[in-house]
Design a protein around this motif. Structure first.
Motif, PDB file in Angstrom:
ATOM      1  N   ALA A  15       0.927  -1.168   0.107  1.00  0.00           N
ATOM      2  CA  ALA A  15       0.146   0.062   0.028  1.00  0.00           C
ATOM      3  C   ALA A  15       1.020   1.157  -0.028  1.00  0.00           C
ATOM      4  CB  ALA A  15      -0.993  -0.379   1.280  1.00  0.00           C
ATOM      5  N   ALA A  16       0.552   2.438  -0.671  1.00  0.00           N
ATOM      6  CA  ALA A  16       1.406   3.453  -0.731  1.00  0.00           C
ATOM      7  C   ALA A  16       0.495   4.655  -0.901  1.00  0.00           C
ATOM      8  CB  ALA A  16       2.289   3.373  -1.867  1.00  0.00           C
ATOM      9  N   ARG A  17       0.984   5.947  -0.843  1.00  0.00           N
ATOM     10  CA  ARG A  17      -0.071   7.381  -0.935  1.00  0.00           C
ATOM     11  C   ARG A  17       0.814   8.133  -1.726  1.00  0.00           C
ATOM     12  NH1 ARG A  17       0.939   5.523   3.609  1.00  0.00           N
ATOM     13  NH2 ARG A  17       2.450   7.205   4.461  1.00  0.00           N
ATOM     14  N   ILE A  18       0.018   8.779  -2.786  1.00  0.00           N
ATOM     15  CA  ILE A  18       0.832   9.619  -3.715  1.00  0.00           C
ATOM     16  C   ILE A  18       0.489  11.122  -3.085  1.00  0.00           C
ATOM     17  CG2 ILE A  18       0.619  10.812  -5.871  1.00  0.00           C
ATOM     18  CD1 ILE A  18       0.108   7.801  -7.002  1.00  0.00           C
ATOM     19  N   PHE A  19       1.394  11.987  -2.963  1.00  0.00           N
ATOM     20  CA  PHE A  19       1.234  13.247  -2.611  1.00  0.00           C
ATOM     21  C   PHE A  19       1.528  14.215  -3.942  1.00  0.00           C
ATOM     22  CE2 PHE A  19       2.130  10.981   1.184  1.00  0.00           C
ATOM     23  CZ  PHE A  19       1.046  11.320   2.121  1.00  0.00           C
ATOM     24  N   ILE A  20       0.738  15.098  -4.089  1.00  0.00           N
ATOM     25  CA  ILE A  20       0.994  15.984  -5.443  1.00  0.00           C
ATOM     26  C   ILE A  20       0.930  17.221  -4.655  1.00  0.00           C
ATOM     27  CG2 ILE A  20      -0.082  17.128  -7.265  1.00  0.00           C
ATOM     28  CD1 ILE A  20      -1.853  14.430  -7.419  1.00  0.00           C
ATOM     29  N   PRO A  21       2.165  17.937  -5.322  1.00  0.00           N
ATOM     30  CA  PRO A  21       2.328  19.518  -4.661  1.00  0.00           C
ATOM     31  C   PRO A  21       1.100  20.446  -4.773  1.00  0.00           C
ATOM     32  CG  PRO A  21       4.062  18.685  -6.286  1.00  0.00           C
ATOM     33  CD  PRO A  21       3.027  17.881  -6.434  1.00  0.00           C
ATOM     34  N   ALA A  45      -6.702   6.628  -9.934  1.00  0.00           N
ATOM     35  CA  ALA A  45      -6.604   8.150 -10.389  1.00  0.00           C
ATOM     36  C   ALA A  45      -5.505   8.378 -11.103  1.00  0.00           C
ATOM     37  CB  ALA A  45      -6.853   8.926  -9.345  1.00  0.00           C
ATOM     38  N   HIS A  46      -4.769   7.249 -12.027  1.00  0.00           N
ATOM     39  CA  HIS A  46      -3.537   7.255 -12.362  1.00  0.00           C
ATOM     40  C   HIS A  46      -3.602   8.297 -13.685  1.00  0.00           C
ATOM     41  CE1 HIS A  46      -5.445   4.134 -15.113  1.00  0.00           C
ATOM     42  NE2 HIS A  46      -4.383   4.624 -16.159  1.00  0.00           N
ATOM     43  N   SER A  47      -4.556   8.674 -14.162  1.00  0.00           N
ATOM     44  CA  SER A  47      -4.675   9.826 -15.234  1.00  0.00           C
ATOM     45  C   SER A  47      -4.586  11.199 -14.662  1.00  0.00           C
ATOM     46  CB  SER A  47      -5.751   9.563 -16.218  1.00  0.00           C
ATOM     47  OG  SER A  47      -6.999   9.757 -15.343  1.00  0.00           O
ATOM     48  N   LEU A  48      -4.992  11.382 -13.447  1.00  0.00           N
ATOM     49  CA  LEU A  48      -4.786  12.538 -12.807  1.00  0.00           C
ATOM     50  C   LEU A  48      -3.490  13.004 -12.113  1.00  0.00           C
ATOM     51  CD1 LEU A  48      -8.327  12.554 -10.883  1.00  0.00           C
ATOM     52  CD2 LEU A  48      -7.761  13.537 -13.014  1.00  0.00           C
ATOM     53  N   ILE A  49      -2.384  11.967 -12.188  1.00  0.00           N
ATOM     54  CA  ILE A  49      -1.331  12.135 -11.498  1.00  0.00           C
ATOM     55  C   ILE A  49      -0.063  12.954 -12.343  1.00  0.00           C
ATOM     56  CG2 ILE A  49       0.776  10.854 -10.203  1.00  0.00           C
ATOM     57  CD1 ILE A  49      -1.904  10.362  -8.937  1.00  0.00           C
ATOM     58  N   PRO A  50       0.353  14.166 -11.808  1.00  0.00           N
ATOM     59  CA  PRO A  50       1.366  14.685 -12.855  1.00  0.00           C
ATOM     60  C   PRO A  50       2.576  13.799 -12.789  1.00  0.00           C
ATOM     61  CG  PRO A  50       1.364  15.586 -10.449  1.00  0.00           C
ATOM     62  CD  PRO A  50       0.237  14.571 -10.561  1.00  0.00           C
ATOM     63  N   ALA A  51       3.513  14.554 -13.663  1.00  0.00           N
ATOM     64  CA  ALA A  51       4.879  13.866 -13.980  1.00  0.00           C
ATOM     65  C   ALA A  51       5.690  13.680 -12.755  1.00  0.00           C
ATOM     66  CB  ALA A  51       5.794  14.437 -15.307  1.00  0.00           C
ATOM     67  N   ASN A  52       5.559  14.523 -11.714  1.00  0.00           N
ATOM     68  CA  ASN A  52       6.378  14.843 -10.592  1.00  0.00           C
ATOM     69  C   ASN A  52       5.538  14.503  -9.390  1.00  0.00           C
ATOM     70  OD1 ASN A  52       9.284  14.736 -11.477  1.00  0.00           O
ATOM     71  ND2 ASN A  52       8.374  16.464 -12.787  1.00  0.00           N
ATOM     72  N   PHE A  53       5.808  13.773  -8.338  1.00  0.00           N
ATOM     73  CA  PHE A  53       5.171  13.580  -7.210  1.00  0.00           C
ATOM     74  C   PHE A  53       6.082  13.167  -6.112  1.00  0.00           C
ATOM     75  CE2 PHE A  53       4.161   9.878  -9.801  1.00  0.00           C
ATOM     76  CZ  PHE A  53       4.269   9.014  -8.772  1.00  0.00           C
ATOM     77  N   ASP A  54       5.427  12.969  -5.094  1.00  0.00           N
ATOM     78  CA  ASP A  54       6.023  12.334  -3.864  1.00  0.00           C
ATOM     79  C   ASP A  54       5.217  10.881  -3.359  1.00  0.00           C
ATOM     80  OD1 ASP A  54       8.054  14.262  -3.510  1.00  0.00           O
ATOM     81  OD2 ASP A  54       6.751  15.280  -2.099  1.00  0.00           O
ATOM     82  N   LEU A  55       5.825  10.090  -3.149  1.00  0.00           N
ATOM     83  CA  LEU A  55       5.377   8.623  -2.984  1.00  0.00           C
ATOM     84  C   LEU A  55       5.789   8.225  -1.478  1.00  0.00           C
ATOM     85  CD1 LEU A  55       3.716   6.182  -4.192  1.00  0.00           C
ATOM     86  CD2 LEU A  55       5.901   5.352  -4.802  1.00  0.00           C
ATOM     87  N   SER A  56       4.842   7.939  -0.684  1.00  0.00           N
ATOM     88  CA  SER A  56       4.993   7.260   0.591  1.00  0.00           C
ATOM     89  C   SER A  56       4.535   5.888   0.651  1.00  0.00           C
ATOM     90  CB  SER A  56       4.224   8.161   1.788  1.00  0.00           C
ATOM     91  OG  SER A  56       4.701   7.363   2.800  1.00  0.00           O
ATOM     92  N   ILE A  57       5.535   5.001   0.949  1.00  0.00           N
ATOM     93  CA  ILE A  57       5.329   3.476   0.798  1.00  0.00           C
ATOM     94  C   ILE A  57       5.095   2.922   2.039  1.00  0.00           C
ATOM     95  CG2 ILE A  57       6.457   1.369  -0.261  1.00  0.00           C
ATOM     96  CD1 ILE A  57       8.030   3.276  -2.027  1.00  0.00           C
ATOM     97  N   GLY A  58       4.048   2.084   2.192  1.00  0.00           N
ATOM     98  CA  GLY A  58       3.907   1.308   3.392  1.00  0.00           C
ATOM     99  C   GLY A  58       3.659   2.124   4.447  1.00  0.00           C
TER     100      GLY A  58
END
Length: 134
Positions: A15-21, A45-58
């Protein structure tokens, strides 16, 4: 797709979380394979994710800077951009050599110590004891 990665990815289900600026909401996602260089991410929501972002895993609260390397119908491949990764890899690359040097030095120290003890023993046998001289 031919796999020309520098490091082979390991299959996983994390499981992970995407953080968009400039966005306060985390986007839940799943990691299906991972290496020290990147991973494959699945999210609705993969089509909404920008080219650069932060990912927090587990359960980690430390996000890793990422960039999308390729998009697919069911998700996207990302490259980890953390400059710390390169520093850690440099340390790890040097560590086996310094570890081997320290082990070799210790083995040489033990060997020389054993040789000294053996020489002392031989010298004591060659020298007459005080009892024999009296």
């Amino acid at each position: 797709m031919s796999d020309s990665r520098r490091v082979q990815r390991q299959p996983c289900d994390l499981a992970a979380r995407i953080f968009i600026p400039q966005s306060s909401d985390a986007i839940p996602c799943a990691i299906t394979d991972i290496s020290s260089y990147g991973s494959f991410v699945r999210t609705s929501a993969h089509s909404l994710i920008p080219a650069n972002f932060d990912l927090s895993i587990g359960l980690s609260s430390t996000p890793r800077a990422c960039r999308i390397a390729r998009r697919e119908a069911d998700g996207f491949g990302v490259e980890f951009l953390d400059p710390v990764r390169h520093e850690v890899e440099e340390i790890l690359a040097e560590d086996p050599a310094s570890y081997a040097d320290s082990v070799l030095s210790r083995l040489q120290e033990v060997r020389v110590g054993n040789q000294i003890a053996q020489l002392k023993s031989q010298l004591q046998r060659m020298r007459p004891s005080d009892d024999e001289m009296a």
